[in-house]
Design an enzyme around this catalytic site. Sequence first.
Site, short mmCIF file in Angstrom:
data_model
loop_
_atom_site.label_atom_id
_atom_site.label_comp_id
_atom_site.label_asym_id
_atom_site.label_seq_id
_atom_site.Cartn_x
_atom_site.Cartn_y
_atom_site.Cartn_z
N TYR A 4 -1.77 -0.56 11.15
CA TYR A 4 -1.96 -1.22 9.85
C TYR A 4 -0.80 -0.90 8.92
O TYR A 4 -0.13 -1.79 8.39
CB TYR A 4 -3.28 -0.78 9.21
CG TYR A 4 -3.34 -1.07 7.72
CD1 TYR A 4 -3.33 -2.38 7.24
CD2 TYR A 4 -3.36 -0.03 6.78
CE1 TYR A 4 -3.35 -2.64 5.87
CE2 TYR A 4 -3.37 -0.29 5.42
CZ TYR A 4 -3.36 -1.59 4.97
OH TYR A 4 -3.37 -1.85 3.62
N THR A 22 0.82 -1.21 0.00
CA THR A 22 0.00 0.00 0.00
C THR A 22 0.86 1.26 0.00
O THR A 22 1.99 1.24 0.50
CB THR A 22 -0.90 -0.01 1.25
OG1 THR A 22 -1.50 1.28 1.41
CG2 THR A 22 -0.12 -0.31 2.53
N ASP A 23 0.29 2.35 -0.51
CA ASP A 23 1.00 3.64 -0.46
C ASP A 23 1.12 4.17 0.97
O ASP A 23 1.92 5.08 1.24
CB ASP A 23 0.31 4.68 -1.36
CG ASP A 23 -1.15 4.96 -1.01
OD1 ASP A 23 -1.68 4.34 -0.06
OD2 ASP A 23 -1.77 5.79 -1.70
N GLU A 24 0.34 3.58 1.90
CA GLU A 24 0.37 4.10 3.27
C GLU A 24 1.70 3.87 3.98
O GLU A 24 1.95 4.47 5.03
CB GLU A 24 -0.74 3.45 4.11
CG GLU A 24 -2.10 3.76 3.59
CD GLU A 24 -3.18 3.46 4.62
OE1 GLU A 24 -2.87 3.34 5.81
OE2 GLU A 24 -4.33 3.35 4.20
N LYS A 49 2.25 -3.28 7.32
CA LYS A 49 2.49 -3.46 5.88
C LYS A 49 3.93 -3.06 5.54
O LYS A 49 4.60 -3.70 4.72
CB LYS A 49 1.50 -2.64 5.05
CG LYS A 49 0.06 -3.12 5.10
CD LYS A 49 -0.17 -4.51 4.53
CE LYS A 49 0.00 -4.57 3.02
NZ LYS A 49 -0.43 -5.89 2.48
P1 NAD Z 1 -9.87 -7.19 2.42
O1 NAD Z 1 -9.88 -6.89 3.88
O2 NAD Z 1 -11.08 -6.91 1.61
O3 NAD Z 1 -9.51 -8.73 2.18
C1 NAD Z 1 -8.51 -9.39 2.90
C2 NAD Z 1 -8.68 -10.89 2.69
O4 NAD Z 1 -7.59 -11.55 3.39
C3 NAD Z 1 -9.97 -11.46 3.26
O5 NAD Z 1 -10.55 -12.38 2.36
C4 NAD Z 1 -9.54 -12.16 4.54
O6 NAD Z 1 -10.36 -13.25 4.90
C5 NAD Z 1 -8.13 -12.60 4.18
N1 NAD Z 1 -7.30 -12.77 5.37
C6 NAD Z 1 -7.13 -11.88 6.39
N2 NAD Z 1 -6.31 -12.42 7.33
C7 NAD Z 1 -5.94 -13.65 6.87
C8 NAD Z 1 -5.10 -14.67 7.39
N3 NAD Z 1 -4.46 -14.52 8.56
N4 NAD Z 1 -4.95 -15.80 6.68
C9 NAD Z 1 -5.59 -15.96 5.47
N5 NAD Z 1 -6.40 -15.03 4.95
C10 NAD Z 1 -6.58 -13.89 5.64
O7 NAD Z 1 -8.59 -6.41 1.85
P2 NAD Z 1 -8.39 -5.69 0.45
O8 NAD Z 1 -8.89 -4.31 0.53
O9 NAD Z 1 -8.85 -6.61 -0.61
O10 NAD Z 1 -6.79 -5.61 0.43
C11 NAD Z 1 -6.01 -6.67 -0.13
C12 NAD Z 1 -4.55 -6.29 -0.07
O11 NAD Z 1 -4.33 -5.09 -0.80
C13 NAD Z 1 -4.02 -6.03 1.34
O12 NAD Z 1 -2.73 -6.57 1.43
C14 NAD Z 1 -3.98 -4.51 1.45
O13 NAD Z 1 -2.97 -4.09 2.33
C15 NAD Z 1 -3.63 -4.15 0.02
N6 NAD Z 1 -4.08 -2.82 -0.45
C16 NAD Z 1 -5.39 -2.45 -0.31
C17 NAD Z 1 -5.83 -1.24 -0.83
C18 NAD Z 1 -7.27 -0.80 -0.72
O14 NAD Z 1 -7.59 0.33 -1.09
N7 NAD Z 1 -8.19 -1.64 -0.25
C19 NAD Z 1 -4.90 -0.38 -1.45
C20 NAD Z 1 -3.56 -0.79 -1.57
C21 NAD Z 1 -3.17 -2.02 -1.07
O1 DAU Z 2 -4.10 3.98 0.50
C1 DAU Z 2 -4.33 2.61 0.44
C2 DAU Z 2 -5.19 2.18 1.62
O2 DAU Z 2 -6.50 2.63 1.35
C3 DAU Z 2 -5.15 0.69 1.86
O3 DAU Z 2 -3.86 0.31 2.26
C4 DAU Z 2 -6.16 0.26 2.93
O4 DAU Z 2 -6.21 -1.15 3.02
C5 DAU Z 2 -7.52 0.80 2.55
O5 DAU Z 2 -8.45 0.49 3.57
C6 DAU Z 2 -7.46 2.30 2.33
O6 DAU Z 2 -7.15 2.98 3.56
P1 DAU Z 2 -7.92 4.33 4.01
O7 DAU Z 2 -7.82 4.43 5.47
O8 DAU Z 2 -7.50 5.46 3.16
O9 DAU Z 2 -9.42 3.89 3.53
P2 DAU Z 2 -10.87 4.09 4.18
O10 DAU Z 2 -11.84 3.58 3.17
O11 DAU Z 2 -10.96 3.57 5.56
O12 DAU Z 2 -10.99 5.69 4.25
C7 DAU Z 2 -10.78 6.51 3.11
C8 DAU Z 2 -10.86 7.97 3.58
O13 DAU Z 2 -12.22 8.27 3.96
C9 DAU Z 2 -10.02 8.27 4.80
O14 DAU Z 2 -9.51 9.57 4.70
C10 DAU Z 2 -11.01 8.18 5.96
C11 DAU Z 2 -12.29 8.69 5.34
N1 DAU Z 2 -13.56 8.16 5.86
C12 DAU Z 2 -13.70 6.82 6.03
C13 DAU Z 2 -14.90 6.28 6.45
C14 DAU Z 2 -15.08 4.80 6.66
C15 DAU Z 2 -14.62 9.04 6.11
O15 DAU Z 2 -14.50 10.28 5.94
N2 DAU Z 2 -15.83 8.52 6.51
C16 DAU Z 2 -16.02 7.19 6.71
O16 DAU Z 2 -17.14 6.77 7.09
#
Ligand code: NAD
Ligand code: DAU
Length: 324
Positions: free
Chosen positions: A139, A112-114, A143
């Site tokens: 988190y 992730t970019d975080e 990562k």
């Molecule tokens: P998600 O929470 O929707 O899915 C995570 C999946 O991993 C789930 O199916 C869960 O059951 C499984 N999991 C969790 N713990 C586990 C364990 N201990 N063993 C086996 N399986 C397990 O997450 P997502 O949003 O799909 O993110 C997927 C990946 O992408 C993550 O590594 C996250 O850091 C990365 N990522 C997410 C975003 C975003 O915006 N969502 C952006 C950049 C990177």
């Molecule tokens: O940047 C990549 C990341 O993006 C991933 O690594 C994470 O897995 C993914 O969850 C996401 O993280 P954020 O914390 O940015 O995502 P989230 O959807 O929780 O929130 C997006 C933005 O919206 C953040 O600034 C918080 C804000 N927010 C979130 C919720 C749930 C609100 O303002 N209101 C809300 O109800």
Amino acid sequence: MKILVTGGAGFIGSNFVHRTLETHPQHNITVLDSFTYAANEANLPAGIEVVRQDICQPLTGSFDLIVHFAAESHNDNSLRDPLRFIKTNIEGTAQLLEYARLNDARFHHISTDEVFGDLALDDPARFTPSTPYNPSSPYSASKAASDHLVRAYVRSFGVQATISNCSNNYGPRQHPEKFIPRQIINLLHDEKPRLYGDGLNVRDWIHVDDHNDAVWTIIEQGEVGETYLIGANGERSNKQVVEGLNVAFDRDPKDFVHVTDRPGHDRRYAIDPSSTEALGWRPQYTFARGLKETIEWYRANPQWWADSREVAEETYLQVEKELG
Ligand code: NAD
Ligand code: DAU
């Protein structure tokens, strides 16, 4: 190739499986997932092989490539229960790297970019592969640690690994705890969107299919040991996103509520995607098209989100009480 997709029952991993069946049907996919609250059986295409296992357990079987999505992924949860994130995201990644080391498997790590921390709203900079790591939450720190482990396994053991750090994804099958689905579902219930703090925090949005296409480009054309940044030049404040959603629902753009901010809330993320674009990848979605299709997907699939939304909203209520 025999490909293991960890976290393939979650949001991005399941979209990767669906996309791969369309774009790379010659490969054989197995999903490994422990089915936490974030997974959904309905995410999986019919007939896909599934191993229900925690990534912290040793992996067996024979795989040429591991695409590692599994993680605890939600910042708000990491503020309430950090140790779960340390266990899955760090120990689980190490366990999979051990498999890659001992079995000479290719490994692609989804990050992730975080890990880079945040930028000021007026900073002209964007994240690049050489931006120093500076994570803010349990988190993102977990990562960051997993990225360091991947690099250590490349350098110390010659593991054939690449890393990608992507910005915020949106699209179908994203858990209702996350920002965009949460607000879409609120609007489908005729409830106001909820903005943390002043709503000026900026995220750099990318459609999940564009992310997964970039992952395939890196797997096929990336250099082992390298890190690639994936983003779609999609910077928007949370307020702008919510205003756009209100308009899409024919509502007053300003009809939202401000709620208590997330502790330690990162201000802005922004990706310079040139490392991945140099491999020939380009995003295909505009945000307007992606958001419209995402709204339609949530409108058409209430059975998919009804239960998980209820649990997520109960948790948010609890958090709002705790934060006052
Ligand atoms: P998600 O929470 O929707 O899915 C995570 C999946 O991993 C789930 O199916 C869960 O059951 C499984 N999991 C969790 N713990 C586990 C364990 N201990 N063993 C086996 N399986 C397990 O997450 P997502 O949003 O799909 O993110 C997927 C990946 O992408 C993550 O590594 C996250 O850091 C990365 N990522 C997410 C975003 C975003 O915006 N969502 C952006 C950049 C990177
Ligand atoms: O940047 C990549 C990341 O993006 C991933 O690594 C994470 O897995 C993914 O969850 C996401 O993280 P954020 O914390 O940015 O995502 P989230 O959807 O929780 O929130 C997006 C933005 O919206 C953040 O600034 C918080 C804000 N927010 C979130 C919720 C749930 C609100 O303002 N209101 C809300 O109800």
